[in-house]
Design an enzyme around this catalytic site. Structure first.
Site, PDB file in Angstrom:
ATOM      1  N   GLY A   1      39.342  45.344  44.984  1.00 19.35           N
ATOM      2  CA  GLY A   1      40.134  44.388  46.031  1.00 19.35           C
ATOM      3  C   GLY A   1      38.479  43.621  45.767  1.00 19.35           C
ATOM      4  CE  LYS A   2      33.766  39.803  45.825  1.00 19.60           C
ATOM      5  NZ  LYS A   2      32.603  40.821  45.609  1.00 19.60           N
TER       6      LYS A   2
END
Ligand code: NAD
Length: 418
Positions: A103-104
């Site tokens: 994720g980011k």
């Protein structure tokens, strides 16, 4: 010339897919972003004016565990950058063998233009935006460029207010008093230093290589300090404005203390000050980009004189530049391997939060090395096999990707998703 991080991430996956024989359908599935949260967050500035900021959270793939990845505050954040960074996180966690996906998050903002109270409001507003999609079993954010422990503390506090219970494992990179892990702030830089040692051993180098480091934020400064303390000669350091160069070797602690006090390297008693960009021209054994993406591209790759590169930043060498450097025999330790120390200690922090039992720093550092050593060894071994089978011009990245991507595919197959 391709300078879109998402295109780079896609090109890298296509290259490994060709080597390990993945179908177009599998490539499409592997590149799919599971969820993209987009929003506009607003805060009242110190003068009472409303300011708006674009923000994202990208969740790429959670076949191996909850999404995991940092939050970036930067004026040039883009949707494609956040997506690419989330894809790279999936490969990094898989290569490290830790039970997370990728994720980011990102917000378009220059945090240097905000007061502390505005930064707190922004961090809390972002936490409210992403609260519905994060959690210790869902998606676990952490710091990245321009975010740190205090920002994680505000975000955790805001998240826990929303969900109405304590959940320290929902965010990592927290201060110790809120359940952070000993050894987390320096983890990425220390991990990079372990990689430096593994590389020197793998290459059988008898003399310690000289080093130039681009970017002395969290990652670059710790990396340089560990390298200096380990007896390596750091001959150049750069920030976004200047590069300090000294072929006799820089006393990293003193130079960084000077910069911390005065705001820049200018005026430091030893070495020569040149422009930031000139770090690319430095004749060194190992170049360590530790700032942002696409530092080395098709248009400037010929300037690189280093024999080898350790990618401490995410995505600092474009695929075009990588191909040209590999052609010349330059070994590039890829980001997914070189900078995995941060997410590994974030994983340790999460384990400590879930168990409620906290470790000493020596244990954190030892366990970090214990995870990184096989990750490097496996990627190196796979690379050697790929080269034997498919030809010598294969970048080291492909060894790392081959292992990571096959691990993700295995998890997806077991779930019936591929
Ligand atoms: P940071 O904000 O602490 O530091 C970034 C530094 O880069 C700043 O000091 C900035 O001045 C400098 N910089 C920007 N442009 C530059 C240029 N053109 N030349 C030289 N320096 C320049 O961020 P960080 O956490 O150290 O992250 C750096 C990189 O490492 C990013 O790519 C990030 O995604 C990656 N990374 C960070 C972590 C982590 O734990 N913080 C983990 C893995 C990867």
């Amino acid at each position: 010339m391709v300078n879109d991080p998402l295109k780079n991430a896609e090109a890298q996956l296509r290259s490994v897919a060709e080597l390990i024989g993945l179908s177009d359908k599998e490539i499409k599935i592997l590149l799919k972003i599971d969820n993209l949260l987009k929003g506009e967050i607003s805060i009242k500035d110190d003068k009472g004016k409303i300011k708006k900021f674009k923000a994202w959270r990208s969740q790429h793939n959670n076949a191996r565990g909850p999404y995991k990845g940092g939050i970036r505050f930067h004026e040039r954040v883009t949707e494609n950058e956040v997506k690419a960074l989330s894809i790279w996180m999936t490969w990094k966690c898989a290569l490290a063998g830790i039970p997370f996906g990728g994720g980011k998050g990102g917000v378009i903002v220059d945090p240097k233009k905000l007061s502390v109270s505005e930064l707190e409001k922004l961090s809390r507003a972002y936490a409210r935006l992403i609260s519905p999609v994060i959690g210790d079993k869902k998606d676990v954010p952490a710091p990245d460029v321009n975010t740190d422990g205090s920002i994680m503390a505000w975000m955790l506090d805001e998240y826990e207010k929303k969900v109405k219970h304590g959940e320290p494992g929902a965010i990592t990179g927290k201060p110790l008093a809120l359940g952070g892990s000993k050894g987390r702030p320096e983890a990425t830089g220390l991990g990079g230093y372990y990689i430096l040692k593994f590389l020197v051993d793998a290459l059988g180098l008898e003399k310690k290589p000289t080093i130039a480091v681009q970017g002395v934020g969290n990652v670059g400064s710790y990396f340089s300090k560990f390298a200096h303390d380990g007896g390596y000669k750091v001959i150049a350091l750069s920030d976004s404005r200047n590069c300090i160069f000294d072929d006799k070797g820089i006393d990293v602690h003193k130079a960084l203390a000077w910069k911390a006090d005065s705001g820049s390297f200018v005026g430091y008693s030893a070495g020569r000050i040149v422009s930031a960009d000139e770090i690319l021209d430095v004749k060194c054994d190992i170049f360590v980009p530790a700032a942002l993406e696409n530092a080395v591209r098709g248009d400037n790759v010929e300037r690189i004189k280093a024999k080898n590169i350790i990618e401490m930043a995410n995505g600092p060498i474009s695929p075009e530049a990588e191909a040209r450097l590999t052609e010349k025999g330059v070994i590039i330790v890829p980001d997914v391997l070189a900078n995995m120390g941060g997410v590994i200690v974030s994983y340790f922090e999460w384990c400590q939060n879930l168990s409620g039992y906290y470790w000493e720093v020596e244990e954190v550092r030892k366990r970090l090395e214990d995870v990184m050593k096989p990750a490097f060894g496996n990627a190196w071994g796979e690379w050697i096999s790929l080269k034997k089978e498919k030809g010598s011009k294969i970048p080291f990245r492909m060894g790392a990707y081959s292992i990571a991507v096959r691990r993700v595919i295995e998890a997806m197959r077991l779930r019936g998703k591929i």
